[in-house]
Design a protein around this motif. Sequence first.
Motif: not given
Length: 507
Positions: A261-285
């Motif tokens: 369960v922890s591994w699945l939770k961590t994997s989802f957080r890694m996925f979501w956190g990584s993608l949010r890098i792309l949109f963290r600012t107008t510059f990145f977007t």
Amino acid sequence: MEPSGMASKGSFRERVWEPLKEIQRTAVARLILLLTLYVLSAFSLLAAFTPSLLTNYFAATQSNGVTTECTGDARKDFPTICKHATNAVLAWKSGTAIATNFILGVFLFPSLGRWSDLWGRKPFIVLGFMGGILQPLSVILYLRFGVPLWWYFIAGIFLQSVNPFLTSFAYVADVISPSGRTVAFATLGIVFCVGFTIGPILTISGAITTADTAAWASLGCAVASVLGSVLILPESLSAETKTAAWVAVEDGDDGKKRGCVSWLKTSFRMFWGSLRILFRTTFFTKLTIGILALYLNFEEVFEMQVQYFQEVAGFTEQDTASLFAVSGMAGWFTITVVLWLLLTVFRMSEKQVLLFGMIVFALQQLLYAFVRSKAVILVVAAAGTTANLVQPAISSLKSNNVAPEEQGALQGAILAAQSVAKGFGPLLFYLFFVLFRSNDCYLPGAPFLVGFVLLVGAIGVIFTLDVPKSSWGAGKASIEGEKHDAEAPLLVSYPLTRCDSDNSVYF
């Protein structure tokens, strides 16, 4: 600290020669050799043969085994069975692209990038090279034992899903200083161009004349890349950097939660956190919009152009080899000579290089829709290789705006954005290709016109890009993608944590 990157002042020695020397004295030089073998195995050696092989295979399948030659016959009344076969090939390519990129890749690529932050780059580079074995093996099994050739597409799903270039970009970011990353990233593009040129040249010269020979040569290169990555490629991440990544992911428990369960939770957080890098600012977007537009069209060209030119210009295997050879050599010229001119003579910034590459690529899309002369097609293909400048410019802009422990996540997120485009693009353009090939409305170049419009829109967005000027510090964002204050500065020059005494990593 003075901002680094293409926009900085400096001589040719500082901006190009020093980064090349840095590449030569680090393990990146070995990685470049291995990636060249991978490109030969996965793309280059079979490139001239697979389009005809696939089209003729599906033509025979739809005519109950009757052999039909669908190449070298350019006319409006292109044989119906060959039209159906072309549709079948592009349908399989679109389905493979969706499975690989839009479904699997969107979730897998960010996780692969983050996993490489946690466990190191080398295991994932080795896995990626192993993917290069499957497609030449599928061709050999078809030619020797009659195994259905659609296994070629299934093998392609694994090949693309574990693409070693993802981790290789992060590997380069680990080892190369920020001021040299643009040249280093561009060098990886050169690797693809050089490797992609060798196979077609061998075909044109007569050294490789059959698909069987090409498949065995591809398999040999794939095995060599796997063995080389195991034996001569060192790990690029220090234990301290991996520990920092674990702390960031596990919120301070140092990565000790290992349950399912922890591994699945961590994997989802890694996925979501990584993608949010792309949109963290107008510059990145805005940069992400550029990535999406580029790869929508890049995948269209890569997957569709040969089948398209078989129909409208009568391309044979030799013509296909010439197309790939010219494109590869022109791409090599673009990323070396043209990039050097843009950096040192015209003093272009990352944004200007990005715009230059996208504008010329858009013009290529427009011309592809109407050109029918083989000679002119080769010229247009050569000019369109300026698209190779876009990826290093975007990677440089983004990698210089995140912390070292986020480099893998960033490259994974970039590749996930590419995957969305590469998955959706072939399906979108395939629908236009089929729609505009009826007798009443025959405009097979319609997909390229759509691509031109999309690129023009993205160019307009990039024109409004405001590149950050401040250095790393006040505006640091977490791996989970915290919001920045509107005025918070982003990283432009950040000294990587390096252990110069660790020869196993840097030499």
